[in-house]
Scaffold this motif. Structure first.
Motif, PDB file in Angstrom:
ATOM      1  N   LEU A  92      11.522   8.714 -34.481  1.00 41.56           N
ATOM      2  CA  LEU A  92      10.122   8.893 -34.186  1.00 41.56           C
ATOM      3  C   LEU A  92       9.889   9.765 -32.994  1.00 41.56           C
ATOM      4  N   VAL A  93      10.823   9.886 -32.111  1.00 41.93           N
ATOM      5  CA  VAL A  93      10.663  10.698 -30.920  1.00 41.93           C
ATOM      6  C   VAL A  93      10.608  12.180 -31.232  1.00 41.93           C
ATOM      7  N   LEU A  94      11.081  12.553 -32.378  1.00 41.75           N
ATOM      8  CA  LEU A  94      11.164  13.970 -32.703  1.00 41.75           C
ATOM      9  C   LEU A  94       9.886  14.561 -33.242  1.00 41.75           C
ATOM     10  N   ILE A  95       8.867  13.793 -33.364  1.00 40.86           N
ATOM     11  CA  ILE A  95       7.657  14.315 -33.973  1.00 40.86           C
ATOM     12  C   ILE A  95       6.829  15.007 -32.914  1.00 40.86           C
ATOM     13  N   VAL A  96       6.814  16.308 -32.942  1.00 36.13           N
ATOM     14  CA  VAL A  96       6.196  17.086 -31.897  1.00 36.13           C
ATOM     15  C   VAL A  96       5.210  18.093 -32.461  1.00 36.13           C
ATOM     16  N   PRO A  97       3.918  17.941 -32.133  1.00 33.41           N
ATOM     17  CA  PRO A  97       2.959  18.922 -32.613  1.00 33.41           C
ATOM     18  C   PRO A  97       2.994  20.187 -31.771  1.00 33.41           C
ATOM     19  N   GLY A  98       3.416  21.293 -32.243  1.00 36.67           N
ATOM     20  CA  GLY A  98       3.391  22.553 -31.504  1.00 36.67           C
ATOM     21  C   GLY A  98       4.084  22.491 -30.172  1.00 36.67           C
ATOM     22  N   LEU A  99       5.299  22.956 -30.106  1.00 34.82           N
ATOM     23  CA  LEU A  99       6.045  22.910 -28.861  1.00 34.82           C
ATOM     24  C   LEU A  99       5.604  24.035 -27.930  1.00 34.82           C
ATOM     25  N   SER A 100       5.418  23.703 -26.662  1.00 33.53           N
ATOM     26  CA  SER A 100       5.069  24.700 -25.662  1.00 33.53           C
ATOM     27  C   SER A 100       5.516  24.181 -24.316  1.00 33.53           C
ATOM     28  N   ALA A 101       5.289  24.972 -23.265  1.00 38.80           N
ATOM     29  CA  ALA A 101       5.668  24.537 -21.924  1.00 38.80           C
ATOM     30  C   ALA A 101       4.759  23.424 -21.432  1.00 38.80           C
ATOM     31  N   GLN A 102       3.655  23.204 -22.109  1.00 36.42           N
ATOM     32  CA  GLN A 102       2.753  22.121 -21.733  1.00 36.42           C
ATOM     33  C   GLN A 102       3.361  20.789 -22.136  1.00 36.42           C
ATOM     34  N   GLU A 103       3.012  19.768 -21.360  1.00 37.27           N
ATOM     35  CA  GLU A 103       3.438  18.423 -21.716  1.00 37.27           C
ATOM     36  C   GLU A 103       2.693  17.977 -22.965  1.00 37.27           C
ATOM     37  N   VAL A 104       3.426  17.382 -23.898  1.00 34.31           N
ATOM     38  CA  VAL A 104       2.859  16.904 -25.150  1.00 34.31           C
ATOM     39  C   VAL A 104       3.032  15.396 -25.226  1.00 34.31           C
ATOM     40  N   LYS A 105       1.990  14.705 -25.646  1.00 37.00           N
ATOM     41  CA  LYS A 105       2.081  13.269 -25.906  1.00 37.00           C
ATOM     42  C   LYS A 105       1.953  13.082 -27.398  1.00 37.00           C
ATOM     43  N   GLY A 106       2.821  12.256 -27.971  1.00 34.54           N
ATOM     44  CA  GLY A 106       2.790  12.039 -29.399  1.00 34.54           C
ATOM     45  C   GLY A 106       3.105  10.611 -29.771  1.00 34.54           C
ATOM     46  N   SER A 107       2.844  10.300 -31.042  1.00 31.94           N
ATOM     47  CA  SER A 107       3.147   8.978 -31.574  1.00 31.94           C
ATOM     48  C   SER A 107       3.304   9.085 -33.081  1.00 31.94           C
ATOM     49  N   GLY A 108       3.890   8.063 -33.661  1.00 34.49           N
ATOM     50  CA  GLY A 108       4.084   8.034 -35.096  1.00 34.49           C
ATOM     51  C   GLY A 108       4.965   6.874 -35.496  1.00 34.49           C
ATOM     52  N   SER A 109       5.594   7.031 -36.644  1.00 36.04           N
ATOM     53  CA  SER A 109       6.502   6.002 -37.141  1.00 36.04           C
ATOM     54  C   SER A 109       7.587   6.674 -37.960  1.00 36.04           C
ATOM     55  N   ASN A 110       8.570   5.894 -38.340  1.00 29.30           N
ATOM     56  CA  ASN A 110       9.624   6.389 -39.208  1.00 29.30           C
ATOM     57  C   ASN A 110      10.171   5.244 -40.042  1.00 29.30           C
ATOM     58  N   MET A 111      10.899   5.601 -41.088  1.00 29.74           N
ATOM     59  CA  MET A 111      11.487   4.599 -41.961  1.00 29.74           C
ATOM     60  C   MET A 111      12.913   5.008 -42.275  1.00 29.74           C
ATOM     61  N   PHE A 112      13.809   4.014 -42.310  1.00 37.94           N
ATOM     62  CA  PHE A 112      15.218   4.245 -42.568  1.00 37.94           C
ATOM     63  C   PHE A 112      15.770   3.234 -43.551  1.00 37.94           C
ATOM     64  N   VAL A 113      16.831   3.644 -44.217  1.00 40.66           N
ATOM     65  CA  VAL A 113      17.618   2.738 -45.036  1.00 40.66           C
ATOM     66  C   VAL A 113      18.962   2.598 -44.326  1.00 40.66           C
ATOM     67  N   PRO A 114      19.232   1.409 -43.748  1.00 40.60           N
ATOM     68  CA  PRO A 114      20.477   1.216 -43.006  1.00 40.60           C
ATOM     69  C   PRO A 114      21.651   0.860 -43.922  1.00 40.60           C
ATOM     70  N   GLU A 115      22.814   1.285 -43.501  1.00 45.72           N
ATOM     71  CA  GLU A 115      24.047   0.941 -44.201  1.00 45.72           C
ATOM     72  C   GLU A 115      25.072   0.581 -43.137  1.00 45.72           C
ATOM     73  N   ILE A 116      25.540  -0.656 -43.155  1.00 46.88           N
ATOM     74  CA  ILE A 116      26.576  -1.043 -42.201  1.00 46.88           C
ATOM     75  C   ILE A 116      27.882  -0.425 -42.678  1.00 46.88           C
ATOM     76  N   VAL A 117      28.452   0.378 -41.820  1.00 51.11           N
ATOM     77  CA  VAL A 117      29.680   1.082 -42.147  1.00 51.11           C
ATOM     78  C   VAL A 117      30.887   0.209 -41.832  1.00 51.11           C
ATOM     79  N   GLU A 118      30.774  -0.537 -40.738  1.00 53.65           N
ATOM     80  CA  GLU A 118      31.925  -1.317 -40.287  1.00 53.65           C
ATOM     81  C   GLU A 118      31.454  -2.434 -39.358  1.00 53.65           C
ATOM     82  N   THR A 119      32.029  -3.605 -39.509  1.00 53.80           N
ATOM     83  CA  THR A 119      31.790  -4.724 -38.595  1.00 53.80           C
ATOM     84  C   THR A 119      33.139  -5.347 -38.267  1.00 53.80           C
ATOM     85  N   PHE A 120      33.349  -5.632 -36.982  1.00 54.88           N
ATOM     86  CA  PHE A 120      34.585  -6.285 -36.587  1.00 54.88           C
ATOM     87  C   PHE A 120      34.316  -7.179 -35.380  1.00 54.88           C
ATOM     88  N   THR A 121      35.214  -8.121 -35.158  1.00 57.99           N
ATOM     89  CA  THR A 121      35.076  -9.085 -34.068  1.00 57.99           C
ATOM     90  C   THR A 121      36.176  -8.846 -33.047  1.00 57.99           C
TER      91      THR A 121
END
Length: 160
Positions: A16-45
């Motif tokens: 979600l941090v990557l959502i940037v409306p028009g990049l410039s030298a000015q400070e930009v404030k943004g917000s949004g959401s994202n969705m993921f499908v997680p896959e556990i690759v490995e678990t160990f103790t």
């Protein structure tokens, strides 16, 4: 919060941090959401009973501002969650990359360091993302019944 959910939340937050409306030298404030499908690759103790889970997640980013260049960008994240013997989360962190509609790539880090969320920041990228600097916070959304997970994010950034 489970270690898998914590890792996925962190991964999603980075997206979600990557959502940037028009990049410039000015400070930009943004917000949004994202969705993921997680896959556990490995678990160990570990010998002390601590559990480590490595997760790979794929998804996409949405932005509150429809003109944001990363709106609907694809995203891939990886992260590691560490949980105590009793299952209580200890730490979770990782990295992500996103590819926008122009083919530019953005890199960033994430860290789950709050009770119900965490922080993220830019690491650089290509094209329009090469000089972006900044970051913000994220909060997880309730998971979907099919295993998808997401985050609501907000942040501030600018070109260097």
């Amino acid at each position: 919060m489970s270690k898998t959910k914590l890792a996925t939340v962190g991964i999603v937050l980075v997206g979600l941090v990557l959502i940037v409306p028009g990049l410039s030298a000015q400070e930009v404030k943004g917000s949004g959401s994202n969705m993921f499908v997680p896959e556990i690759v490995e678990t160990f103790t570990l010998t002390d009973g601590t559990t480590v889970s490595r997760t790979l997640s794929k998804g996409f980013i949405t932005a509150d501002d429809p003109s944001n260049p990363l709106r609907r960008a694809s995203m891939t994240c990886s992260g590691t969650a560490v949980a105590a013997k009793d299952g209580k989360p200890i730490r979770s962190a990782g990295t992500c990359d996103s590819v926008d509609a122009d083919g530019d790539v953005a890199f960033y880090w994430w860290r789950a360091d709050e009770k119900n969320g965490g922080r993220w920041g830019f690491l650089g990228g290509t094209g329009k993302w090469i000089t972006v600097d900044g970051g913000g916070t994220y909060e997880p959304t309730p998971p979907w019944k099919d295993g998808r997970q997401g985050n609501n994010w907000k942040g501030t950034w600018k070109s260097k």
